[in-house]
Write an enzyme that holds these catalytic residues in place. Structure first.
Site, PDB file in Angstrom:
ATOM      1  N   HIS A 184       2.594   8.644 -16.142  1.00 48.90           N
ATOM      2  CA  HIS A 184       1.610   7.250 -16.379  1.00 48.90           C
ATOM      3  C   HIS A 184       1.817   7.115 -17.841  1.00 48.90           C
ATOM      4  CE1 HIS A 184      -1.432  10.272 -18.297  1.00 48.90           C
ATOM      5  NE2 HIS A 184      -1.206  10.820 -17.308  1.00 48.90           N
TER       6      HIS A 184
ATOM      7  N   CYS B 172       0.062  15.947 -16.249  1.00 50.57           N
ATOM      8  CA  CYS B 172       1.119  14.810 -15.787  1.00 50.57           C
ATOM      9  C   CYS B 172       1.841  14.428 -17.066  1.00 50.57           C
ATOM     10  CB  CYS B 172       0.222  13.523 -15.313  1.00 50.57           C
ATOM     11  SG  CYS B 172      -0.460  13.508 -13.805  1.00 50.57           S
TER      12      CYS B 172
END
Length: 243
Positions: free
Chosen positions: A201, A217
């Protein structure tokens, strides 16, 4: 001057386990310059298996071309490569450069680097290198090693987000939304199937790139994650996380 052949040979050199880091950095730099010409410009080079020329037909829409031509890329990549400002303004007979996937991501944790490759998902030894990006990773070594595929229905533009630890909610247009403007979720394969909730992301903290500050992440800069979003396709593109 034979850029297609040069890309093939340099990619083989990059994949050779005997290559040292300094040489690998130089090879990636040369390959990125080659792909700026072969992949990301409007130019079409004869013999390049990644690209083709296409003339717009009646009823065509940019968003439908990847499925029609089996390109395995996001339509926004075609918009980028062809410098199209208005996707609704295509003309019959207009010639476009089409880029054919699939593309895959390999994250090297120790170097905070994400590499993009092109080729069949199950034959990484045959992959061709495309480009590298600097990334941020999970705090306390929280980004798991493993092999993943981009999850179905997981690619989102301007996504809302709920903090899994606190329950705090962030709307799609909230400038405080920590995951930025793109989300690409992963699904674990094989032994990695137990690993869930991870993805790639954006970030509103660009200084966190090159550091371990996420919840696990892979974080990317805004422009970088937009390009990676355009290259990776759900249920086909793989993501491998290495030490």
């Amino acid at each position: 001057g034979e850029l297609v052949r040069a890309r093939e040979l340099l990619s083989k050199a990059l994949n050779d386990p005997r290559i040292i880091r300094a040489d690998a950095d130089g090879v990636r730099s040369r390959l990125q310059a080659i792909n700026d010409d072969l992949v990301f410009s409007k130019k079409i080079t004869a013999g390049d298996p990644m690209v083709e020329q296409y003339a717009i037909e009646a009823g065509d829409a940019l968003a439908r071309l990847p499925r029609k031509r089996e390109l395995v890329v996001d339509w926004r990549l075609l918009q980028r490569v062809n410098g199209i400002t208005n996707p609704q303004g295509l003309r019959i007979g207009q010639k476009l450069k089409l880029v054919r996937g699939p593309f895959h991501a390999v994250v090297s944790k120790s170097e905070y680097r994400l590499d993009i490759f092109w080729g069949p998902p199950d034959e990484p030894s045959e992959w061709l290198y495309i480009r590298s990006f600097r990334v941020g990773l999970g705090a306390d070594n929280g980004t798991p090693l493993g092999h993943f595929v981009v999850k179905r229905s997981s690619k989102l533009v301007n996504p809302p987000w709920v903090n899994p630890r606190t329950g705090e909610k962030f709307g799609a247009d909230d400038p405080k939304n920590p995951i930025g403007e793109r989300w690409i979720g992963w699904e674990g394969l094989g032994d990695s199937a137990v690993l869930r909730g991870f993805g790639i992301h954006g970030t509103i903290e660009p200084d966190s790139i090159g550091q371990q500050r996420s919840m696990g992440c892979v974080r990317m800069g805004s422009d970088d994650v937009e390009l990676v979003y355009e290259l990776l396709v759900e249920e086909i593109s793989t993501v491998t996380v290495k030490p």
